[in-house]
Design a protein around this motif. Structure first.
Motif, PDB file in Angstrom:
ATOM      1  N   GLU A  80       7.748   2.413   1.980  1.00 57.80           N
ATOM      2  CA  GLU A  80       8.314   2.922   3.485  1.00 57.80           C
ATOM      3  C   GLU A  80       8.756   1.669   4.481  1.00 57.80           C
ATOM      4  OE1 GLU A  80       4.651   4.851   5.163  1.00 57.80           O
ATOM      5  OE2 GLU A  80       4.603   6.405   2.965  1.00 57.80           O
ATOM      6  N   GLY A 105      -6.179   6.830  -3.901  1.00 55.62           N
ATOM      7  CA  GLY A 105      -4.913   5.375  -3.187  1.00 55.62           C
ATOM      8  C   GLY A 105      -6.136   4.523  -2.178  1.00 55.62           C
ATOM      9  N   ALA A 158      -0.771   2.737  -3.801  1.00 56.77           N
ATOM     10  CA  ALA A 158      -1.065   3.050  -2.780  1.00 56.77           C
ATOM     11  C   ALA A 158       0.008   1.863  -1.455  1.00 56.77           C
ATOM     12  CB  ALA A 158      -1.719   3.045  -1.819  1.00 56.77           C
ATOM     13  N   ARG A 186      -5.428   1.262  -8.304  1.00 54.64           N
ATOM     14  CA  ARG A 186      -4.274   1.612  -6.368  1.00 54.64           C
ATOM     15  C   ARG A 186      -3.262   0.687  -5.957  1.00 54.64           C
ATOM     16  NH1 ARG A 186      -5.503  -0.900  -2.360  1.00 54.64           N
ATOM     17  NH2 ARG A 186      -5.460   0.775  -0.807  1.00 54.64           N
ATOM     18  N   VAL A 212      -0.531   2.641   5.452  1.00 55.99           N
ATOM     19  CA  VAL A 212      -0.431   4.223   4.622  1.00 55.99           C
ATOM     20  C   VAL A 212      -2.303   4.086   4.338  1.00 55.99           C
ATOM     21  CG1 VAL A 212       1.341   3.416   3.316  1.00 55.99           C
ATOM     22  CG2 VAL A 212      -0.408   3.186   2.379  1.00 55.99           C
ATOM     23  N   ASN A 213      -2.612   5.268   4.213  1.00 56.53           N
ATOM     24  CA  ASN A 213      -3.879   5.847   4.069  1.00 56.53           C
ATOM     25  C   ASN A 213      -3.762   7.195   2.833  1.00 56.53           C
ATOM     26  OD1 ASN A 213      -6.564   5.697   3.182  1.00 56.53           O
ATOM     27  ND2 ASN A 213      -7.451   6.650   5.401  1.00 56.53           N
ATOM     28  N   PRO A 214      -2.738   6.466   1.792  1.00 50.60           N
ATOM     29  CA  PRO A 214      -3.099   8.002   1.254  1.00 50.60           C
ATOM     30  C   PRO A 214      -4.037   8.820   0.045  1.00 50.60           C
ATOM     31  CG  PRO A 214      -1.870   6.162  -0.798  1.00 50.60           C
ATOM     32  CD  PRO A 214      -2.179   5.762   0.664  1.00 50.60           C
ATOM     33  N   HIS A 215      -4.586  10.134  -0.089  1.00 51.14           N
ATOM     34  CA  HIS A 215      -5.000  11.069  -0.845  1.00 51.14           C
ATOM     35  C   HIS A 215      -5.053  11.123  -1.717  1.00 51.14           C
ATOM     36  CE1 HIS A 215      -8.706   8.738   1.819  1.00 51.14           C
ATOM     37  NE2 HIS A 215      -7.558   9.671   3.524  1.00 51.14           N
ATOM     38  N   ASP A 216      -3.490  11.893  -2.119  1.00 51.08           N
ATOM     39  CA  ASP A 216      -2.851  12.019  -3.290  1.00 51.08           C
ATOM     40  C   ASP A 216      -2.294  11.968  -5.195  1.00 51.08           C
ATOM     41  OD1 ASP A 216      -0.648  10.325  -2.338  1.00 51.08           O
ATOM     42  OD2 ASP A 216       1.174  12.106  -1.758  1.00 51.08           O
ATOM     43  N   ARG A 227       3.597   2.552  -2.027  1.00 49.36           N
ATOM     44  CA  ARG A 227       4.124   3.972  -1.034  1.00 49.36           C
ATOM     45  C   ARG A 227       4.616   2.657  -0.104  1.00 49.36           C
ATOM     46  NH1 ARG A 227       1.325   8.548   0.053  1.00 49.36           N
ATOM     47  NH2 ARG A 227       1.923   9.144  -2.132  1.00 49.36           N
ATOM     48  N   THR A 258       5.266  12.849  -4.604  1.00 45.47           N
ATOM     49  CA  THR A 258       5.387  12.764  -3.681  1.00 45.47           C
ATOM     50  C   THR A 258       5.640  10.975  -3.430  1.00 45.47           C
ATOM     51  OG1 THR A 258       3.108  12.777  -3.182  1.00 45.47           O
ATOM     52  CG2 THR A 258       4.080  14.655  -2.730  1.00 45.47           C
ATOM     53  N   HIS A 259       5.504   9.901  -4.301  1.00 49.79           N
ATOM     54  CA  HIS A 259       5.510   8.908  -4.141  1.00 49.79           C
ATOM     55  C   HIS A 259       6.762   8.537  -4.354  1.00 49.79           C
ATOM     56  CE1 HIS A 259       5.576   4.202  -5.160  1.00 49.79           C
ATOM     57  NE2 HIS A 259       4.530   4.866  -5.308  1.00 49.79           N
TER      58      HIS A 259
END
Ligand code: FES
Ligand code: FES
Lengths: 757, 162
Positions: free
Chosen positions: A539, A462, A532, A528, A604-608, A535, A707-708
């Motif tokens: 948003e 991510g 990422a 990524r 953003v900084n997603p880790h999922d 995403r 969740t994306h």
């Protein structure tokens, strides 16, 4: 935004529009790293070590500097003295600044043939080349070492006298070529192996291979008299270029602006830099812009390939095909500095399967070859190659279908991941099932043909991204990201924005912004970007929709929650209202009266990120007279979450598969007795060409990321993982004997089948 | 070093330039004539990224010395689209996503156009062998081969209906 949108609600995502940067790329207009030039620009050239291992006694550049037309000369002493501890996060790898500086210009030793030693800038490329001949370097040649096992011997020449193996219970007191060791244990693997009904114990090897991007590295740097500077180059991340170049040359980040040009392939290889700090120094010293470009020979000899390996594996199972034990040792040949090594190999090796008792050890071994760097799913293809070949042998010994064996043991959502945390919505089972029912899997084979299958996975990343979405006065939109577009990401960004804004994709212009025009974004790597950065695009677009709604509300004099957004226009839902809908253009043209420009910046900084899985089916035909193997049919089945632009997702699977086929059949670094690379050109480093291959069929399995906003999972790296074993298993079946060492070149295959008969 | 004065036609226009005798045509195109659509992937005739037409023959411009171009007709990727209209091959590459990074694309397009001029109905094998001198590391060639064969079929169709 919440929840994954259902496929039937989507108008743009999942279609195949022409990419926004396409026209320039088919007409020759697109500007790549080597295509940029500035008025008054000088041409740089780099002097390289002819030795695989040597001490630099002296460098005399006076004659070169005196040559007419030469404007600047640079050596390592022009760099900032770096702290040993300086490291920069480059996604899948960490960049050690001291080592990176030595790969730009050597300090007091050279560690590989081709390592840069000095550089010049002159008014023409010819003069720069002539000046290199005038530089006098005195070396004390040292014994060199290339192969892993040679480098690990007690009496091996030690490259770095300050390299003390990390990761041991006690750090050793003497320096060695083993930079680190790693161990991961679950259960009691030795006892479980003793109890297993079938055990396969094998030793596998793979060779150092290059990413093989067709565009050699190239850059232009220009430093102004006040110390501010710009770099124009192609890379996988302009922010990475800025961090590393500034750290090596001792600049403030705010004084350095990096402008990303089009990138002609990277595959991980352009996640670090070799030229930019040198060009900066030459420009600073000459006061003029300087261009530096690598030749293909220099790309092979001095940029970071992927590591070779020696791997030992014992894999045990019950007679019902339940895997019970694995003991694995991985040795990675990381090149001159502690490069791209065993870490991801240890993590990925057994990750497709639930195995209760495992012990995986790994180590990184330095030797006198170019320092390795990330190569597409870095370090995973090698380790998974070993496991997938052993799986094939277990299936054979049990008389079990190889996909069924994998189905019995494959990971499912909720199973523990490498870290112990339960796996999310992974789709390995769906991918296996899709492969099993693919017509290819049951198609008849011809004489001398064999079929192999293999699975593979990659963890995906991510990480940090910044995105800005702005609405123009005419209702069109600009989407700015900081991620270079390697294979169609502008298209996927524009499509996601258009879907959320509900306007035609052609009204959305995606741009890749420079480091002074957008906030920080981690480089394009780790699969990524569409996840990422995508995403963040969703948003930001959703936030823009909210602003548009509130502006419409203001224009109508109603509450914002009395406005809905449909088909790119605001509709008033206030009771009794008979207002005509307001289109995005009408709202955008009135911003001076409603509160100013409409845009949104999102970080953003997603880790999922979720891991993805591939299952490849490969048919080969073996020519028993020559040992030549041709791939005659190939199918790549892959879990992709959701394909935003299916053509480019298929393209990732096809390109990754073919790189893996090259790795399996042809590609390897070859060194002569002096440790010089013997095959530093495309003629001798033989990558697959069109006539070597069949069509590469793809089957995309879509199990969305929960969740994306659009269900995206990373797709770019996993397809290079299965082919090594898929090809090898196919050759093993065609030949009726097992193969363990890559590449499967005709001479090797010929020797093996003839020694058998 | 003495420079040589060379007269050529590039994409239909008369073009003169001065060149060192040992400079490659590719370097002249890129560095002197600002035609950077032809790419350098290897400089040794192994990748095809520099493909151009010289008097109607497909060549690697990195292997041609600039003086060899004297009096000859050069066609590059920059001349492929006519009056702002993409050539059918260019359009098909876009429609099918036959490029990822796009660096090999100019070379493939020039080479594919040469193929279709010589053989309007190539088999898959003929297409693969004709393009074997062009390296692509991104696509695995699948979509490139399909794009060339689809274009050939469409151009045959047009010829029939014209
Ligand atoms: S640059 Fe001419 S063939 Fe590669
Ligand atoms: S599209 Fe990248 S090399 Fe062909």
């Amino acid at each position: 935004m919440s929840g994954v949108l259902e496929k039937q609600e989507l108008k743009i995502v999942g279609t195949r529009p022409v990419r926004p940067d396409g026209a320039d790329k088919v007409t020759g207009k697109a500007v790549y790293g080597g295509d940029y030039h500035l008025p008054g620009m000088l041409w740089g050239a780099v002097l390289r070590s002819p030795h695989a291992h040597a001490k630099i006694i002296s460098i005399d550049t006076r004659k070169a500097a005196a040559l007419s037309g030469v404007k600047a000369v640079a050596t390592h002493s022009d760099f900032r003295e770096s702290d040993d501890s300086d490291e920069i996060n480059a996604g899948e790898t960490m960049i050690d600044i001291d080592a990176a500086a030595q790969m730009c210009l050597a300090k007091d030793k050279v560690f590989y043939d081709g390592q840069p030693v000095a550089a010049v800038a002159a008014t023409s490329a010819e003069i720069a080349a002539a000046a290199l001949d005038l530089i006098d370097v005195q070396y004390e040649v040292l014994p060199h070492v290339i192969e892993i096992e040679d480098a690990m011997r007690e009496d091996a020449p030690v490259l770095h006298d300050d390299m003390f193996t990390q990761g041991m219970p006690e750090t050793p007191k003497t320096a060695s070529n083993v930079s680190m060791r790693l161990e991961k244990i679950t259960g009691d693997a030795d006892a479980a192996l003793d109890d297993a009904d079938v055990v396969v114990t094998r030793r596998y090897t793979t060779q150092m291979v290059h990413q093989g991007y067709i565009e050699p590295q190239s850059c232009v740097a220009s430093v102004s008299a006040d110390g501010q500077a710009q770099i124009w180059c192609s890379s996988q991340g302009a922010f990475m270029v800025r961090s590393v170049a500034a750290a090596i040359t001792g600049m403030n980040l705010s004084d350095l602006r990096v402008v990303p040009l089009e990138i002609g392939g990277g595959f991980g290889g352009k996640t670090t830099i070799y030229l930019e700090p040198v060009a900066l120094v030459l420009s600073r010293k000459s006061g003029r812009p300087v261009k530096l470009a690598l030749s293909r020979d220099e790309v092979f000899r001095s940029t970071g390939p992927g590591p070779g390996t020696i791997m030992e594996l014992s894999l045990g199972a019950t007679k019902d095909g339940i895997l019970t034990a694995a003991v694995m040792d991985l040795k990675y040949q990381v090149g001159a500095f502690a490069g791209s090594g065993c870490g991801a190999g240890v993590m990925h090796a057994l990750g497709c399967y639930r195995i209760e008792n495992t012990r995986v050890t790994g180590c990184d071994v330095v030797s006198n070859m170019p320092s390795t760097n990330a190569y597409r799913a870095p370090s995973a293809p090698q380790a998974e190659f070993a496991v997938e070949c052993a799986m094939d042998e277990i299936a054979e010994q049990l008389g079990m279908d190889p996909i069924e064996l994998r189905e019995k043991n494959g990971v499912k959502p909720g199973d523990p991941s490498f870290s112990g945390a339960p796996l999310g919505q992974v789709a390995f089972m769906e991918t296996l099932a899709a492969a099993k029912s693919h017509p290819h899997y049951s198609a008849p084979l011809g004489p001398n043909q064999g079929r192999g299958i293999a699975a593979g996975w990659w963890v995906n990343h991510g990480g940090e991204s910044t995105v800005m979405v702005s609405i123009n006065e005419d209702g069109s939109a600009v989407v700015a990201t900081g991620n270079p577009d390697i294979g169609g990401s502008r298209a996927s960004m524009a499509m996601m924005a258009a879907e959320v804004l509900q306007i035609p994709m052609q009204k959305v212009r995606p741009i890749v912004a420079d480091t002074a025009s957008i906030g920080y974004s981690m480089l394009t790597g780790g699969s990524r970007t569409t996840f990422a950065t995508g995403r963040a695009v969703c948003e930001a677009s959703a936030e823009v929709v909210e602003i548009l709604k509130s502006r419409a509300a203001m224009m109508w004099g109603v509450e914002p929650d009395q406005v809905e957004w449909h088909d790119g226009e605001a509709r008033c839902t206030a009771p009794g209202s008979d207002e005509a809908p307001l289109g995005i253009k009408q709202i955008a043209s009135q911003t001076a009266k409603t509160g100013g420009p409409i845009n949104a910046e999102i970080v953003v900084n997603p880790h999922d990120a979720l891991p993805t899985y591939g299952v490849h089916i490969c048919d080969v035909e073996l020519d028993r007279e020559t040992g030549h193997v041709s791939v005659v049919r190939y199918t790549a089945v892959q879990d992709v979450g959701r394909a935003i632009h299916p053509s480019y997702v298929e393209g990732q699977a096809q390109g990754g598969a073919v790189q893996g086929i090259g790795w399996a059949l042809n590609e390897a670094y070859v060194f002569d007795a002096n440790g010089r690379m013997d095959n530093s050109g495309f003629l001798d480093y033989r990558m697959p060409v069109a006539s070597d291959l069949p069509m590469i069929d793809t089957l995309l399995v879509e199990v969305p990321h929960p969740t994306h906003p659009f269900g995206v999972k990373g797709v770019g790296e996993v397809p290079i993982v299965p082919p090594l074993a898929a090809v090898t298993n196919a050759v093993s079946h065609a030949a009726g004997m097992r193969f363990f060492d890559l590449p499967l070149t005709p001479d090797r295959v010929y020797a093996a089948i003839n020694s058998q008969s | 070093m003495s420079t040589v004065h060379i007269h050529t036609t590039v994409n239909g226009d008369p073009v003169d330039f001065l060149s060192e005798p040992h400079t490659s045509l590719l370097n002249v195109l890129r560095d002197k004539l600002d035609l950077t659509g032809s790419k350098e992937g290897c400089g040794s005739g192994d990748c095809g990224a520099c493909s151009v037409m010289l008097d109607g023959e497909l060549v690697c411009s990195c292997l041609v010395l600039a003086p060899e171009a004297e009096g000859r007709r050069i066609e590059t990727i920059e001349g492929m689209a006519q009056e702002g209209q993409l050539h059918p091959l260019q359009q098909k590459f876009l429609d099918l996503g036959a490029l990822q990074c796009g660096f090999c694309t100019p070379g493939f397009l020039v080479a594919a156009k040469a193929l279709l001029e010589r053989n309007p109905d190539p088999t898959e094998e003929e297409t693969r062998y004709w393009l074997a001198g062009n390296l692509c590391r991104c696509t695995g060639y699948d979509k490139i081969i399909r794009a060339v064969m689809d274009t050939a079929a469409e151009m045959r169709q047009e010829r029939v209906s014209a």
